[in-house]
Design a protein around this motif. Structure first.
Motif, mmCIF file in Angstrom:
data_model
loop_
_atom_site.group_PDB
_atom_site.id
_atom_site.type_symbol
_atom_site.label_atom_id
_atom_site.label_comp_id
_atom_site.label_asym_id
_atom_site.label_seq_id
_atom_site.Cartn_x
_atom_site.Cartn_y
_atom_site.Cartn_z
ATOM 1 N N ARG A 1 -4.624 -30.687 11.370
ATOM 2 C CA ARG A 1 -5.630 -29.653 11.575
ATOM 3 C C ARG A 1 -5.701 -28.761 10.347
ATOM 4 O O ARG A 1 -4.674 -28.328 9.817
ATOM 5 C CB ARG A 1 -5.305 -28.821 12.817
ATOM 6 N N TYR A 2 -6.933 -28.538 9.895
ATOM 7 C CA TYR A 2 -7.176 -27.637 8.770
ATOM 8 C C TYR A 2 -7.887 -26.379 9.275
ATOM 9 O O TYR A 2 -8.616 -26.431 10.278
ATOM 10 C CB TYR A 2 -8.038 -28.310 7.699
ATOM 11 N N GLU A 3 -7.658 -25.314 8.569
ATOM 12 C CA GLU A 3 -8.288 -24.048 8.919
ATOM 13 C C GLU A 3 -8.999 -23.476 7.702
ATOM 14 O O GLU A 3 -8.442 -23.438 6.606
ATOM 15 C CB GLU A 3 -7.239 -23.060 9.438
ATOM 16 N N THR A 4 -10.254 -23.068 7.910
ATOM 17 C CA THR A 4 -11.050 -22.480 6.835
ATOM 18 C C THR A 4 -11.397 -21.048 7.217
ATOM 19 O O THR A 4 -11.893 -20.795 8.325
ATOM 20 C CB THR A 4 -12.337 -23.291 6.593
ATOM 21 N N ALA B 1 -9.808 -24.555 2.447
ATOM 22 C CA ALA B 1 -9.194 -25.009 3.692
ATOM 23 C C ALA B 1 -7.692 -25.206 3.492
ATOM 24 O O ALA B 1 -7.258 -25.691 2.446
ATOM 25 C CB ALA B 1 -9.833 -26.306 4.147
ATOM 26 N N ARG B 2 -6.909 -24.816 4.484
ATOM 27 C CA ARG B 2 -5.462 -24.987 4.415
ATOM 28 C C ARG B 2 -4.972 -25.689 5.678
ATOM 29 O O ARG B 2 -5.555 -25.542 6.752
ATOM 30 C CB ARG B 2 -4.768 -23.637 4.269
ATOM 31 N N CYS B 3 -3.910 -26.472 5.532
ATOM 32 C CA CYS B 3 -3.367 -27.237 6.648
ATOM 33 C C CYS B 3 -2.559 -26.320 7.561
ATOM 34 O O CYS B 3 -1.678 -25.587 7.100
ATOM 35 C CB CYS B 3 -2.486 -28.376 6.128
ATOM 36 N N VAL B 4 -2.859 -26.356 8.837
ATOM 37 C CA VAL B 4 -2.131 -25.538 9.809
ATOM 38 C C VAL B 4 -1.496 -26.407 10.895
ATOM 39 O O VAL B 4 -1.019 -25.889 11.895
ATOM 40 C CB VAL B 4 -3.083 -24.499 10.459
ATOM 41 N N GLY B 5 -1.483 -27.705 10.696
ATOM 42 C CA GLY B 5 -0.855 -28.595 11.669
ATOM 43 C C GLY B 5 -0.395 -29.882 11.016
ATOM 44 O O GLY B 5 -1.154 -30.823 10.824
ATOM 45 N N GLY B 6 0.886 -29.977 10.643
ATOM 46 C CA GLY B 6 1.387 -31.188 10.020
ATOM 47 C C GLY B 6 2.335 -30.863 8.882
ATOM 48 O O GLY B 6 2.505 -29.701 8.513
ATOM 49 N N PRO B 7 2.950 -31.874 8.278
ATOM 50 C CA PRO B 7 2.874 -33.297 8.702
ATOM 51 C C PRO B 7 3.621 -33.530 10.007
ATOM 52 O O PRO B 7 4.565 -32.826 10.312
ATOM 53 C CB PRO B 7 3.536 -34.039 7.540
ATOM 54 N N ALA B 8 3.141 -34.523 10.786
ATOM 55 C CA ALA B 8 3.770 -34.778 12.077
ATOM 56 C C ALA B 8 3.385 -36.178 12.540
ATOM 57 O O ALA B 8 2.437 -36.796 12.045
ATOM 58 C CB ALA B 8 3.337 -33.734 13.112
ATOM 59 N N THR B 9 4.167 -36.674 13.494
ATOM 60 C CA THR B 9 3.905 -37.965 14.132
ATOM 61 C C THR B 9 3.607 -37.715 15.606
ATOM 62 O O THR B 9 4.396 -37.078 16.300
ATOM 63 C CB THR B 9 5.107 -38.908 13.995
ATOM 64 N N LYS B 10 2.489 -38.207 16.066
ATOM 65 C CA LYS B 10 2.077 -38.031 17.452
ATOM 66 C C LYS B 10 1.890 -39.398 18.106
ATOM 67 O O LYS B 10 1.542 -40.373 17.431
ATOM 68 C CB LYS B 10 0.779 -37.221 17.547
ATOM 69 N N GLN C 1 -11.390 -39.510 12.793
ATOM 70 C CA GLN C 1 -12.687 -38.861 12.961
ATOM 71 C C GLN C 1 -12.441 -37.369 13.101
ATOM 72 O O GLN C 1 -11.890 -36.903 14.089
ATOM 73 C CB GLN C 1 -13.420 -39.391 14.200
ATOM 74 N N TRP C 2 -12.835 -36.619 12.116
ATOM 75 C CA TRP C 2 -12.556 -35.193 12.076
ATOM 76 C C TRP C 2 -13.659 -34.423 12.800
ATOM 77 O O TRP C 2 -14.845 -34.725 12.662
ATOM 78 C CB TRP C 2 -12.453 -34.714 10.630
ATOM 79 N N ASP C 3 -13.243 -33.426 13.569
ATOM 80 C CA ASP C 3 -14.178 -32.557 14.273
ATOM 81 C C ASP C 3 -14.248 -31.242 13.495
ATOM 82 O O ASP C 3 -13.407 -30.354 13.665
ATOM 83 C CB ASP C 3 -13.698 -32.324 15.713
ATOM 84 N N ASP C 4 -15.232 -31.142 12.627
ATOM 85 C CA ASP C 4 -15.370 -29.978 11.759
ATOM 86 C C ASP C 4 -16.434 -29.051 12.338
ATOM 87 O O ASP C 4 -17.616 -29.391 12.376
ATOM 88 C CB ASP C 4 -15.759 -30.427 10.345
#
Length: 496
Positions: A139-142, A117-126, A97-100
């Motif tokens: 996390r994406y940043e626009t 939009a560009r990815c600013v968090g990933g790829p990663a395992t949490k 569920q994305w919080d845009d």
């Protein structure tokens, strides 16, 4: 049986008179013993039915342990069923569920997207709730271009109406560049000699004070009340922790009676005015320690400690029989010490509390006792949860109750509305019940139970109202500000 011996239930011998009548019977030796072959006729006779040993006589060789079971031929085959065991495991179902927050900025018309939009968090395992979740991007940043500081000209309508500039005053200077950012222009506007004109050019969505203006069209923060509730819950849990039983948000059991001629189960709104802040002048207005059981040292001590120990208070004060003395101040005569520390002493005079309560009870409910009077005030402050009602007194005939004349209602009361709400909704999550009407359970949550509570699932609307009982009427504030500006720009061009 050991090697060289045979079980008694497998050694048979024939008994009976024989002859034509055939009155014979096959008998076996003791089933629970083992026998060794023998040649001595004085030993027990018998033949090995399995043919393992050819002996005709047997001597006891020790007891045989009985294991297992033997089918009963009278009941036929025994039904069987297969059992399977599945080890406990956790099934993880993943959903995103994305919080845009970008569309909200775009919808106001003050921001525009300037890039993809560009990815600013990933790829990663949490690790989320104990499960590892892998995502290519978290996390994406626009990039947006927002017109926060776009210059506005509120004087254009005046110039269009034929007004002429009179004077200019700079109201806001940029300290870094030395340029004027907000200027106030005064205009002279023509007015017909036979008419009076009142005009106003003050936007309803702008609020100005001391030369600074703010946009009031943004919606209120919907999470403010919830955040404040969580902070207050953490504060109360820390202040009122029962260190002996490691419990938080505990209450106390109270009861009231409904009799034939008088119902003492009432609600008294006077209890709303007995918060810590109202009674002591300082402290929380959300907590009502003075209404709790006077013999319960924990509520009194913990509440007073949080109220006084870090506030630099010196001296003493007494309210409702509870005296707090700081730095060695003398206590009233007849007081019983509830707690004595290095710099604070909490004492209690039961007679003062009884007199204060009795005076109130006599004035409001003559036939109700002290506890019922206090319970009415707790109900008025919305601190109690009703557990149940039972018949405590009845008319009996031949030992059987034929008519109940007194119904007793038991309730669990807490020292704050938030503590009551957390108990009402948190107990459902941890399967903690309230007990019975005759034996209510008003205990608190253990530390483990508190950590397992999902506060996001709780409806804290009732507590929100106690944080901010009356939200400011923004419309009335704006109307009042506009009403004070009866002459804007026209005439001398100043808002009065």
């Amino acid at each position: 049986c050991p090697a060289g011996t045979q079980s008694g239930d497998r050694i048979a011998y024939t008994t009976g008179s024989g002859g034509d009548a055939g009155d014979t019977q096959i008998t076996y030796l003791e089933e629970g013993r083992c026998y060794a072959p023998s040649t001595d006729p004085s030993d027990a006779p018998g033949q090995d039915t399995t043919g393992t040993y050819p002996a005709s006589y047997w001597r006891p060789g020790g007891n045989r342990p009985i294991v297992g079971f033997r089918l009963n031929p009278l009941y036929g085959p025994i039904p069987q069923m297969a059992l399977s065991f599945e080890r406990p495991h956790t099934t993880v179902t993943e959903s995103d569920q994305w919080d845009d927050q970008c569309p909200a900025l775009e919808s106001e018309g003050r921001c525009a997207i300037t890039g993809a939009a560009r990815c600013v968090g990933g790829p990663a395992t949490k690790v989320i709730d104990g499960a590892s979740v892998t995502r290519a991007c978290w996390r994406y940043e626009t990039s947006l271009s927002c017109q926060y500081g776009a210059p506005t000209d509120e004087c254009a309508p005046l110039a269009a109406a034929g007004c002429t500039p009179n004077s200019t005053v700079c109201r806001q200077m940029n300290p870094a560049t030395g340029t004027c950012e907000v200027a106030e222009n005064t205009y002279n506007c023509p007015v017909a000699a036979s008419s009076a004109v009142t005009a106003r050019n003050c936007p309803t969505d702008v609020f100005c004070i001391a030369g600074s203006c703010f946009n009031t069209t943004y919606t209120n923060d919907a999470d403010f009340a919830r955040s404040m509730s969580f902070l207050e819950a953490g504060r109360e849990a820390g202040v009122y922790l029962d260190t002996d039983n490691l419990q938080v948000f505990k209450g106390e059991a109270n009861r009231c009676r409904d009799r034939l001629l008088k119902n003492c189960c009432t609600s008294d709104s006077a209890g709303r005015g007995m918060s810590n802040q109202s009674m002591f002048g300082v402290g929380s207005r959300l907590v009502f320690d003075v209404l709790m059981n006077s013999g319960n040292r924990e509520f009194l001590y913990h509440g007073m400690q949080a109220l006084l120990m870090s506030g630099g208070f010196s001296g003493s004060f007494t309210t409702y029989g509870v005296t707090v003395a700081i730095n060695g101040t003398a206590l009233p005569a007849g007081s019983a010490v509830l707690y004595a520390g290095e710099s604070v002493v909490v004492a209690f005079d039961p007679w003062s509390l009884v007199i204060a309560i009795v005076i109130y009870v006599v004035m409001s409910a003559i036939s109700c006792d002290e506890e019922e009077g206090k319970l009415a005030m707790k109900e008025g402050a919305r601190l109690c949860h009703t557990v149940g009602t039972y018949c405590s007194s009845c008319i009996r005939v031949l030992g059987k109750c034929v008519s109940c004349i007194t119904h007793t209602t038991t309730k669990c009361c807490f020292n704050s509305v938030l503590a009551r709400i957390i108990n009402e909704q948190g107990r459902l999550q941890v399967a903690k019940w309230w007990g019975t009407a005759e034996g209510p359970d008003c205990s608190g949550f253990t530390i483990a139970q508190l950590q397992s509570l999902d506060f996001a699932r709780m409806d804290l609307t009732e507590f929100y109202a106690s944080i901010v009982p009356n939200m400011p009427d923004v419309g009335a504030m704006q109307g009042g500000a506009a009403g004070r500006a009866s002459n804007c720009y026209y005439g001398k061009g100043r808002c009065q």
